[in-house]
Design a protein around this motif. Structure first.
Motif, PDB file in Angstrom:
ATOM      1  N   VAL A  59       0.656  -1.066  -0.064  1.00 58.41           N
ATOM      2  CA  VAL A  59       0.079  -0.262  -0.104  1.00 58.41           C
ATOM      3  C   VAL A  59       0.793   1.302  -0.020  1.00 58.41           C
ATOM      4  CG1 VAL A  59      -1.555   1.233   1.099  1.00 58.41           C
ATOM      5  CG2 VAL A  59      -1.984  -1.107   0.986  1.00 58.41           C
ATOM      6  N   TYR A  77      -7.758   4.208  -2.409  1.00 57.90           N
ATOM      7  CA  TYR A  77      -7.168   2.804  -2.322  1.00 57.90           C
ATOM      8  C   TYR A  77      -6.254   2.950  -1.149  1.00 57.90           C
ATOM      9  CZ  TYR A  77      -3.242  -0.908  -2.873  1.00 57.90           C
ATOM     10  OH  TYR A  77      -2.357  -1.754  -2.859  1.00 57.90           O
ATOM     11  N   MET A  88      -6.065   5.287   1.478  1.00 55.10           N
ATOM     12  CA  MET A  88      -6.658   5.852   2.642  1.00 55.10           C
ATOM     13  C   MET A  88      -7.421   4.319   3.274  1.00 55.10           C
ATOM     14  SD  MET A  88     -10.222   7.746   2.102  1.00 55.10           S
ATOM     15  CE  MET A  88      -9.469   9.313   3.221  1.00 55.10           C
ATOM     16  N   MET A 104      -7.011   1.138   2.388  1.00 58.39           N
ATOM     17  CA  MET A 104      -6.235   0.199   2.588  1.00 58.39           C
ATOM     18  C   MET A 104      -5.281   0.301   3.878  1.00 58.39           C
ATOM     19  SD  MET A 104      -7.056  -1.888   0.409  1.00 58.39           S
ATOM     20  CE  MET A 104      -8.175  -1.665  -0.822  1.00 58.39           C
ATOM     21  N   MET A 127      -6.279  -2.356   6.048  1.00 58.09           N
ATOM     22  CA  MET A 127      -5.282  -3.896   5.716  1.00 58.09           C
ATOM     23  C   MET A 127      -4.076  -3.594   6.602  1.00 58.09           C
ATOM     24  SD  MET A 127      -7.199  -5.351   3.599  1.00 58.09           S
ATOM     25  CE  MET A 127      -6.475  -6.605   2.498  1.00 58.09           C
ATOM     26  N   THR A 172     -10.379  -5.261  -0.148  1.00 57.96           N
ATOM     27  CA  THR A 172      -9.280  -4.529  -1.144  1.00 57.96           C
ATOM     28  C   THR A 172     -10.293  -4.019  -2.317  1.00 57.96           C
ATOM     29  OG1 THR A 172      -7.896  -6.202  -0.805  1.00 57.96           O
ATOM     30  CG2 THR A 172      -7.198  -4.838  -2.741  1.00 57.96           C
TER      31      THR A 172
END
Lengths: 487, 206
Positions: A199, A221, A223, A225, A229, A269
């Protein structure tokens, strides 16, 4: 011999070695003053950044109601806002989660941490990064304003390198484990590191983000993830260790944990772009995002159900221990506020809530109600065991209730106000109406924020109480404990 | 597949490669696609050096924390201008060595109003200067911070100075208020935020 017997012989029934034979806990993990000092140092610095980050947050909250409080450029709202978010993300939450992981991964691998020295190195690097990031942001130097990646790349490079070092340290630990199966905690924890490295590399690679639209695609993507994640799998992975351990029984279902894990990776995701619903980013990405936001409910139900079913039959115990209450509150927050996140992505609700203070409430309910509460549960479970010093039940309770009530007083008004804000825009009222409408809710937010901050001061005191004993004192205590065992 | 529980190489490489594949498909790929399909609207020109300086201040001061620059194709967004299209952003390029990316001007909050078309809505530079110096001088209920450090108070303004004609409660007690180069750049940038007219009024995402 007992020491080297794998604690995790069967992945379906991970048990704390303590439950059967107290002396079987691997001493090289439990009572290693060097590792204890390392983990305590992580908690100490994490607590420092918690105090700094939330003090700034509270100050920002006050500024909503008193915009002319002072006019110092370094303290102006626009510069301080990312200082707050980044300090609590990378300083507080990350350091605390990494610190706990540095215990849990070796423990569930039944071996010593691969390299305490590398552990110290990453600690120093993260502190340097957060300090440098804080100062550069206050000086008005940032990366372009994408949320949570406001630190300029030289700063984030230091942070990312530290994450890579910790990842290496943990993977080497798992690779040389003395148990056959890789315990589910380590799936989550190591995955969090691997995912976050990807990331950060994607988030900071410039050549496919040279216009604001492609930049926004990556921002959605990044912010998303960054939260889901990194913090989420770390907190969940740690809970897969601390909850069974505190309850003295195995996790309810290993398979549910695995299901939640793989769906987290797949669905979560796919939904990053829901932060830009209706924005001029490609429509099909938004549609995928909205669909899989609903799919995330599977992950949520599997994960939360697993924890709650583990607690089933032990709730009496849960309600007697603030440590377990922190974990219970964190698990419930995980379920409700992640579900709320999925709802926010639905286009009709997004219409009313996007751009409003509702989203501010959401990010606090998740990063605080979910992540911070699970961290606190982990810290209160671990530090007394490592250092043989426990804080008073009254002060842990004070911390719990102030934080919980503070979060409620903070976020409920913001959700009500945020909804009114959105409805005011939909009704076509002049913009300033929505500002006037919010004022009483901003005052409540400042009150709630103050309670939260006071709870952090109490927590900091508790961390101080749990500091490691000096080596001589520890030697005496260990001797006494061993004498007790033999007796 | 059962092997994955005890083989760390298999487990961790599945985790890593699976995520890279998803990330490329859902983020990097679309971003590259956007890059290749970005065309400025005909008749629009790049930001001037001054406006670009202004954009840097806009980003550095964290304006994006409270102001969006994206008008959604919704009735509730119509007071701000027409619906934004990707081409509207074609002239917002990378800002320099510490920001080799496009600035994140789209934003996620509207603590203040959207600014995608503020140059059309509020074209007066005098208003913008006064508002920047202290927003409450022109909008009494505003909670936006003032930016006095973008201004100077001088006894007597020189011939090249940009004097801000502020009066009343928020004016400096004595002397004249002068916009620094930074304030001039920021206002130049904001006034450049004008949506170019589109040939077709209908904007569709399909």
């Amino acid at each position: 011999m007992a020491v080297n017997t794998p604690a995790v012989s069967d992945r379906h029934s991970y048990r704390e070695t303590k439950t059967t034979t107290p002396a079987a806990a691997p001493p090289h993990v439990e009572r290693d003053p060097q590792v204890t000092r390392l983990i305590y140092a992580y908690m100490g610095f994490a607590t420092f950044w918690l105090l700094v980050g939330t003090f700034i947050g509270e100050y920002l909250g006050i500024k909503f109601t008193m915009p002319d409080l002072e006019q110092i450029p370094w303290l102006s709202f626009g510069r301080l806002r990312p200082v707050h978010t980044n300090a609590v993300f990378w300083g507080w939450s990350s350091l605390a989660l990494i610190g706990l992981a540095l215990f849990v991964v070796p423990k569930t691998s039944n071996r010593r941490l691969f390299s305490p020295r590398l552990g110290w190195l990453s600690l120093v690097m993260i502190n340097v990064a957060v300090l440098a990031g804080t100062l550069t942001l206050m000086a008005g130097i940032n990366n372009g304003g994408g949320e949570y990646r406001e630190y300029i790349w030289p700063v984030q490079l230091v942070f990312a390198s530290a994450v890579i070092i910790v990842a290496y340290n943990l993977i080497r630990t798992v690779a040389t484990r003395r148990v056959k199966e890789i315990y589910i905690s380590n799936w989550y924890i190591v995955a969090a590191f691997l995912w976050t490295i990807v990331v950060v590399v994607i988030g900071y690679t410039p050549f496919f983000q040279t216009n604001p639209i492609s930049h926004s695609v990556i921002q959605g993507y990044f912010m998303h993830m960054g939260v889901g994640m990194w913090f989420t799998p770390l907190a969940l992975g740690l809970t897969y260790y601390f909850l069974p351990r505190l309850l003295n029984k195995p996790i309810y279902s290993y398979s549910l944990g695995a299901l939640a894990f793989w769906t987290q990776m797949l669905f979560y995701t796919l939904i990053g772009a829901h932060h830009f619903v209706f924005a001029p980013v490609p429509w099909w990405i938004q549609t995928i995002a909205v669909i899989f936001s609903v799919g995330m409910l599977i992950t949520l139900v599997a994960g939360t159900g697993n924890f709650l079913l583990t607690m089933k039959g032990s709730f009496r115990k849960v309600f007697r221990s603030y440590t377990l209450l922190f974990i219970l509150a964190g698990i419930l927050a995980y379920f409700f506020w992640s579900a709320q996140g999925s709802l926010e992505a639905l286009r009709t609700l997004n219409l009313a809530w996007h751009f409003t203070n509702f989203t501010v409430a959401h990010s606090h309910l998740t990063m605080y109600g979910f992540i911070a509460f699970l961290i606190w549960g982990g810290i209160y479970a671990l530090l007394p065991q490592l250092t043989q010093r426990a804080p008073s039940r009254f002060l842990v309770g004070t911390h719990f209730w102030l934080a919980l009530i503070g979060l409620g007083v903070y976020s409920i008004p913001l959700m009500i106000g945020g909804t009114m804000q959105g409805l005011s825009w939909i009704a076509g009222a002049p913009f300033i109406e929505s500002v006037i409408t919010m004022m009483p809710f901003w005052i409540w937010r400042a009150v709630g924020g103050s309670l939260m901050f006071i709870s952090h001061v109490v927590f900091a005191y508790n961390v101080w109480v749990m500091r490691p004993v000096t080596q001589t004192a520890q030697a005496t205590e260990t001797a006494a404990a061993q004498a007790g065992v033999t007796a | 597949m059962k092997n994955i529980h005890s083989n760390h190489r298999l487990l961790f490489s599945t985790i890593l490669i699976g995520f890279i594949v998803l990330s490329v498909a859902l983020a990097v790929g679309p971003a590259i696609w956007v890059e290749q399909n970005m065309q400025p609207i005909e008749g629009t020109s790049p930001l001037t050096e001054l406006e670009k300086e202004g954009l840097k201040i806009y980003v550095g001061e964290g304006c994006v924390g409270c102001h969006s620059q994206q008008i959604r194709p919704l009735e509730m967004d119509s007071p701000y201008g027409r619906a934004s299209i990707p081409a509207d952003y074609a002239h917002h390029g990378p800002l320099g060595p510490f920001g080799p990316y496009a600035p994140g001007v789209l934003g996620t909050q509207r603590t203040g109003p959207d600014l995608a078309d503020v140059g059309t809505r509020q074209p007066s530079d005098v208003w913008q200067y006064i508002h920047l110096y202290n927003p409450r001088a022109v909008v009494p209920d505003s909670i936006m911070p003032g930016y006095p450090w973008l201004f100077e108070v001088v006894e007597e303004a020189g011939p090249d100075d940009v004097v801000v004609p502020i009066t009343g409660e928020y004016a400096p007690d004595e002397g004249q208020l002068v916009a620094t180069e930074k304030a001039q750049a920021l206002v130049a940038y904001m006034l450049a935020l004008k949506q170019a007219p589109l040939e077709s009024a209908e904007v569709s995402h399909e």
